[in-house]
Write an enzyme that holds these catalytic residues in place. Sequence first.
Site, short mmCIF file in Angstrom:
data_model
loop_
_atom_site.label_atom_id
_atom_site.label_comp_id
_atom_site.label_asym_id
_atom_site.label_seq_id
_atom_site.Cartn_x
_atom_site.Cartn_y
_atom_site.Cartn_z
N TRP A 163 9.61 -39.67 14.16
CA TRP A 163 9.13 -39.98 12.80
C TRP A 163 9.69 -41.31 12.32
CZ3 TRP A 163 12.25 -40.53 8.44
CH2 TRP A 163 13.57 -40.09 8.55
N ASP A 193 11.72 -41.36 0.17
CA ASP A 193 12.10 -40.24 1.02
C ASP A 193 11.01 -39.18 0.90
OD1 ASP A 193 14.98 -39.08 2.21
OD2 ASP A 193 13.59 -37.53 1.54
N LYS A 195 11.33 -36.28 0.28
CA LYS A 195 11.65 -35.31 -0.78
C LYS A 195 11.18 -35.79 -2.16
CE LYS A 195 16.17 -34.80 0.22
NZ LYS A 195 16.49 -35.18 1.60
N HIS A 255 24.97 -40.28 4.99
CA HIS A 255 25.40 -38.93 5.38
C HIS A 255 26.22 -38.95 6.66
CE1 HIS A 255 22.15 -36.42 3.11
NE2 HIS A 255 23.21 -36.66 2.38
N TYR A 256 27.32 -38.20 6.66
CA TYR A 256 28.01 -37.90 7.90
C TYR A 256 28.44 -36.45 7.82
CZ TYR A 256 30.64 -38.43 12.13
OH TYR A 256 31.08 -38.31 13.44
N TYR A 261 20.10 -39.17 13.95
CA TYR A 261 21.08 -40.18 14.37
C TYR A 261 20.42 -41.53 14.62
CZ TYR A 261 24.28 -36.28 14.48
OH TYR A 261 25.05 -35.20 14.12
N HIS A 262 19.84 -42.07 13.58
CA HIS A 262 19.33 -43.45 13.55
C HIS A 262 19.77 -43.93 12.18
CE1 HIS A 262 16.36 -46.79 14.15
NE2 HIS A 262 16.56 -46.85 12.84
N HIS A 264 20.53 -44.92 8.57
CA HIS A 264 19.74 -45.03 7.34
C HIS A 264 20.65 -44.80 6.14
CE1 HIS A 264 19.60 -40.85 8.77
NE2 HIS A 264 19.70 -40.52 7.48
N VAL A 265 20.21 -45.31 5.00
CA VAL A 265 21.00 -45.20 3.76
C VAL A 265 20.13 -44.53 2.70
CG1 VAL A 265 22.16 -46.52 1.94
CG2 VAL A 265 22.34 -47.28 4.33
O1 G7M Z 1 20.59 -36.17 6.36
P1 G7M Z 1 20.08 -37.50 6.75
O2 G7M Z 1 21.00 -38.59 6.32
O3 G7M Z 1 19.74 -37.61 8.22
O4 G7M Z 1 18.76 -37.71 5.92
C1 G7M Z 1 17.49 -38.06 6.45
C2 G7M Z 1 16.54 -38.27 5.29
O5 G7M Z 1 15.27 -38.65 5.81
C3 G7M Z 1 16.34 -37.04 4.43
O6 G7M Z 1 16.60 -37.35 3.07
C4 G7M Z 1 14.88 -36.66 4.69
O7 G7M Z 1 14.24 -36.07 3.56
C5 G7M Z 1 14.25 -37.99 5.06
N1 G7M Z 1 13.09 -37.83 5.92
C6 G7M Z 1 12.98 -36.99 6.97
N2 G7M Z 1 11.76 -37.13 7.53
C7 G7M Z 1 11.29 -36.38 8.67
C8 G7M Z 1 11.07 -38.09 6.82
C9 G7M Z 1 9.77 -38.64 6.94
O8 G7M Z 1 8.96 -38.32 7.82
N3 G7M Z 1 9.44 -39.61 6.02
C10 G7M Z 1 10.31 -39.99 5.03
N4 G7M Z 1 9.88 -40.90 4.18
N5 G7M Z 1 11.55 -39.47 4.90
C11 G7M Z 1 11.92 -38.52 5.80
#
Ligand code: G7M
Length: 330
Positions: A163, A193, A195, A255-256, A261-262, A264-265
């Site tokens: 994704w 995001d 969400k 997040h940690y 694991y790519h 992002h902020v």
């Molecule tokens: O927990 P972590 O730091 O890995 O957060 C990943 C963030 O990526 C979360 O806030 C998810 O809601 C967001 N996210 C996950 N996916 C699969 C997608 C997506 O397909 N599109 C977008 N825009 N955000 C996503």
Amino acid sequence: MSPAPTQVAAGNKEVISGLLRRFRLEEVLNEDTNSKTIWLLGAIAGPDKLANAGSIPGETAAVVTLERLAFSSQDIRSTDPMLLSSAVLNSGEHNDIYSWATGTLHSSIFKPDTRVAIIYPATQKHIDKYRRQQCKWVSETPEKYATITRPFIDAQPASRLQWVYNILSKQVESERIVFEDADPENGFIILPDLKWDATNPDNMYLVAIVHRRDIKSLRDLTAKHLPLLKNIRDNSIVAAQAYGVSAEQLRLYIHYQPSYYHFHVHITNVNFEGKGMLAGRAHLLDTVVDNIECIAPDYYQRASIPFTLGSGDILWKHWHAQSQSLPLSE
Ligand code: G7M
């Protein structure tokens, strides 16, 4: 690289309606009355008509999230002045100066009241993530990182990040991008995001996803990444302005452990509160920059970092097995 079949493209109403019609509920995984959200596990029968997916025979697991949307002060003030007088009430109490009731507001303008998200097909990791579980506290020394967490990160299948690559290559969500710096080293994309429905700035939730693929997590950050981190910090302000959110209304954090694991902020409105910003998971971007710049360039390789994990999380199972000297079944 093939486009992800696992996440339904945003805005593809027909596909999403089709999936919801075929969803057969199996279990309520969790519910949260504060965020008015419920997470459902079910099965969806194939074959499937997703744009980029092949046929999926039989039934496949799916996780559906239903979230009641917040009221918008803008709607109440201007767009829909008749909102309160439209109320149809089905029960009520009145005591002195106090009155309360439940009912339905009929807006003159059609407004969605629920946000639906689907993960289909859902893996066991997705199901574990949304299932109600006990929280476990872990204190990760650099040695434990090297022996437990890093091998776990390295074993993650590349498909988990499909994704992310779809966004970076503009195959999906390209119309939602609010800011891009295309530089391969210090560049990133900022977009809403999943969400956030990109309407109410009070709960603005953006995510900055870096173009480079070699930073797995906070643990990899060193002084050489300061230009990237500062670039994200500066341009988060620019991106947030597009939604009328000013610099002093921003909360930027990492997040940690992350779910993906790519690097992002998270870029959120400081007035918005959610589980993702709890101590034990969220590290403020400003603090991260300061730790690297003012304390030590290799701060995140030398620090012990505490964090929480759900008892169903596979990483927790690795930690638990290690502390009990158990052989790992996964
Ligand atoms: O927990 P972590 O730091 O890995 O957060 C990943 C963030 O990526 C979360 O806030 C998810 O809601 C967001 N996210 C996950 N996916 C699969 C997608 C997506 O397909 N599109 C977008 N825009 N955000 C996503």
